[in-house]
Design a protein around this motif. Structure first.
Motif, PDB file in Angstrom:
ATOM      1  N   TYR A   4      -5.063  25.376 -11.374  1.00  0.00           N
ATOM      2  CA  TYR A   4      -4.125  24.638 -12.221  1.00  0.00           C
ATOM      3  C   TYR A   4      -4.797  24.120 -13.495  1.00  0.00           C
ATOM      4  O   TYR A   4      -4.134  23.694 -14.421  1.00  0.00           O
ATOM      5  N   LEU A   5      -6.133  24.129 -13.484  1.00  0.00           N
ATOM      6  CA  LEU A   5      -6.887  23.641 -14.644  1.00  0.00           C
ATOM      7  C   LEU A   5      -7.288  24.773 -15.589  1.00  0.00           C
ATOM      8  O   LEU A   5      -7.899  24.535 -16.619  1.00  0.00           O
ATOM      9  N   GLU A   6      -6.960  26.017 -15.227  1.00  0.00           N
ATOM     10  CA  GLU A   6      -7.309  27.143 -16.087  1.00  0.00           C
ATOM     11  C   GLU A   6      -6.711  26.958 -17.472  1.00  0.00           C
ATOM     12  O   GLU A   6      -5.575  26.512 -17.609  1.00  0.00           O
ATOM     13  N   GLU A   7      -7.506  27.304 -18.492  1.00  0.00           N
ATOM     14  CA  GLU A   7      -7.092  27.217 -19.898  1.00  0.00           C
ATOM     15  C   GLU A   7      -6.887  25.768 -20.372  1.00  0.00           C
ATOM     16  O   GLU A   7      -6.270  25.536 -21.404  1.00  0.00           O
ATOM     17  N   SER A   8      -7.395  24.803 -19.599  1.00  0.00           N
ATOM     18  CA  SER A   8      -7.201  23.417 -20.030  1.00  0.00           C
ATOM     19  C   SER A   8      -8.262  23.029 -21.058  1.00  0.00           C
ATOM     20  O   SER A   8      -9.353  23.589 -21.098  1.00  0.00           O
ATOM     21  N   VAL A   9      -7.882  22.067 -21.891  1.00  0.00           N
ATOM     22  CA  VAL A   9      -8.781  21.598 -22.953  1.00  0.00           C
ATOM     23  C   VAL A   9      -8.834  20.074 -22.905  1.00  0.00           C
ATOM     24  O   VAL A   9      -7.800  19.402 -22.942  1.00  0.00           O
ATOM     25  N   VAL A  10     -10.047  19.538 -22.796  1.00  0.00           N
ATOM     26  CA  VAL A  10     -10.252  18.088 -22.895  1.00  0.00           C
ATOM     27  C   VAL A  10     -10.815  17.848 -24.296  1.00  0.00           C
ATOM     28  O   VAL A  10     -11.829  18.432 -24.675  1.00  0.00           O
ATOM     29  N   ASP A  11     -10.125  17.009 -25.058  1.00  0.00           N
ATOM     30  CA  ASP A  11     -10.533  16.803 -26.445  1.00  0.00           C
ATOM     31  C   ASP A  11     -10.513  15.305 -26.765  1.00  0.00           C
ATOM     32  O   ASP A  11      -9.813  14.527 -26.121  1.00  0.00           O
ATOM     33  N   TYR A  12     -11.300  14.945 -27.758  1.00  0.00           N
ATOM     34  CA  TYR A  12     -11.282  13.561 -28.242  1.00  0.00           C
ATOM     35  C   TYR A  12     -11.059  13.595 -29.744  1.00  0.00           C
ATOM     36  O   TYR A  12     -11.815  14.227 -30.481  1.00  0.00           O
ATOM     37  N   ALA A  13      -9.996  12.955 -30.181  1.00  0.00           N
ATOM     38  CA  ALA A  13      -9.701  12.905 -31.619  1.00  0.00           C
ATOM     39  C   ALA A  13      -9.780  11.461 -32.069  1.00  0.00           C
ATOM     40  O   ALA A  13      -9.076  10.606 -31.532  1.00  0.00           O
ATOM     41  N   SER A  14     -10.656  11.208 -33.038  1.00  0.00           N
ATOM     42  CA  SER A  14     -10.760   9.824 -33.515  1.00  0.00           C
ATOM     43  C   SER A  14      -9.740   9.598 -34.630  1.00  0.00           C
ATOM     44  O   SER A  14      -9.420  10.507 -35.388  1.00  0.00           O
ATOM     45  N   ASP A  15      -9.210   8.395 -34.653  1.00  0.00           N
ATOM     46  CA  ASP A  15      -8.262   8.027 -35.705  1.00  0.00           C
ATOM     47  C   ASP A  15      -8.551   6.588 -36.130  1.00  0.00           C
ATOM     48  O   ASP A  15      -9.524   5.986 -35.681  1.00  0.00           O
ATOM     49  N   ARG A  16      -7.715   6.049 -36.974  1.00  0.00           N
ATOM     50  CA  ARG A  16      -7.964   4.692 -37.484  1.00  0.00           C
ATOM     51  C   ARG A  16      -8.001   3.656 -36.355  1.00  0.00           C
ATOM     52  O   ARG A  16      -8.652   2.638 -36.452  1.00  0.00           O
ATOM     53  N   MET A  17      -7.249   3.900 -35.298  1.00  0.00           N
ATOM     54  CA  MET A  17      -7.180   2.928 -34.199  1.00  0.00           C
ATOM     55  C   MET A  17      -8.352   3.072 -33.221  1.00  0.00           C
ATOM     56  O   MET A  17      -8.421   2.379 -32.241  1.00  0.00           O
ATOM     57  N   GLY A  18      -9.222   4.006 -33.474  1.00  0.00           N
ATOM     58  CA  GLY A  18     -10.338   4.228 -32.558  1.00  0.00           C
ATOM     59  C   GLY A  18     -10.391   5.681 -32.159  1.00  0.00           C
ATOM     60  O   GLY A  18     -11.228   6.448 -32.602  1.00  0.00           O
ATOM     61  N   GLY A  19      -9.435   6.102 -31.352  1.00  0.00           N
ATOM     62  CA  GLY A  19      -9.419   7.498 -30.936  1.00  0.00           C
ATOM     63  C   GLY A  19      -8.742   7.658 -29.596  1.00  0.00           C
ATOM     64  O   GLY A  19      -8.393   6.679 -28.926  1.00  0.00           O
ATOM     65  N   GLN A  20      -8.528   8.922 -29.229  1.00  0.00           N
ATOM     66  CA  GLN A  20      -7.817   9.175 -27.984  1.00  0.00           C
ATOM     67  C   GLN A  20      -8.376  10.415 -27.303  1.00  0.00           C
ATOM     68  O   GLN A  20      -8.619  11.443 -27.943  1.00  0.00           O
TER      69      GLN A  20
END
Length: 200
Positions: free
Chosen positions: A77-93
């Motif tokens: 179920y995790l195939e092709e999954s992507v864990v990403d971190y995007a920073s923005d003005r509020m810190g990031g997600q």
């Protein structure tokens, strides 16, 4: 070393490394798993994994900064999954996109429950959704002639006077045709509740 079709971007690795360092636990890693995989309610989760929480059957992704522990049942179920971190003005997600969490890639070798859920999710529920209904798998029971899928209808299908027709002509015919070894279905819905029924 086994490779997994799971991408953890560099920014996500950096972010997770920082979080793990703050835990000040020797050898702490990250666990990724899916709750209720292969269903519309699937949730992809990421949690800390202390050394004493590592399970014997866990699969391990060795990243430079830390280890990622994968629950074996969650891996398809995790195939092709992507864990990403995007920073923005509020810190990031930190985000996890797992396109196969709700609908696993199934083959004839997959467990029969996964094959049934796949057909329900892709072929049957989209049609029932137009009546505000859905059907879910409760369990699979083995009988002499083969496997029987025990199903439960919800939404507009519960208490609907056309449900027998839907069950026999639509749902059962589709499932028996597409899932090898399945010989029939059984409905365990309480159809005396007709509050939301599409046809009363």
């Amino acid at each position: 070393m086994q490779t997994y079709d799971i991408t953890i971007t560099e920014s996500a690795q950096d972010y997770l490394s920082e979080l793990l360092e703050k835990q000040s636990v020797e050898g702490i890693g990250v666990r990724i798993f899916v709750t209720q995989p292969g269903t519309p309610y699937a949730e992809t989760c990421l949690a800390y994994c202390r050394p004493e929480e590592v399970q014997e059957e866990d699969e391990v992704m060795e990243l430079e900064p830390f280890k990622v522990y994968l629950e074996p049942h969650s891996i398809p179920y995790l195939e092709e999954s992507v864990v990403d971190y995007a920073s923005d003005r509020m810190g990031g997600q930190l985000t996890i996109k797992a396109p196969n969490a709700k609908v696993p890639k199934v083959s004839e070798d997959s467990p029969i429950e996964d094959q049934i859920n796949y057909v329900l999710f892709n072929d049957i529920n989209p049609g029932l959704a137009s009546h505000g209904g859905q059907v879910s798998l409760v369990e699979v029971i083995s009988e002499e002639q083969g496997e029987i899928a025990v199903l439960k209808f919800g939404g507009g299908c519960q208490g609907c006077s056309a449900v027998d027709m839907t069950l026999k002509d639509g749902v059962e015919a589709t499932l028996v045709e597409k899932v090898r070894g399945l010989v029939g279905v059984k409905d365990v819905t309480d159809h005396s509740v007709t509050d939301n029924a599409y046809y009363q």
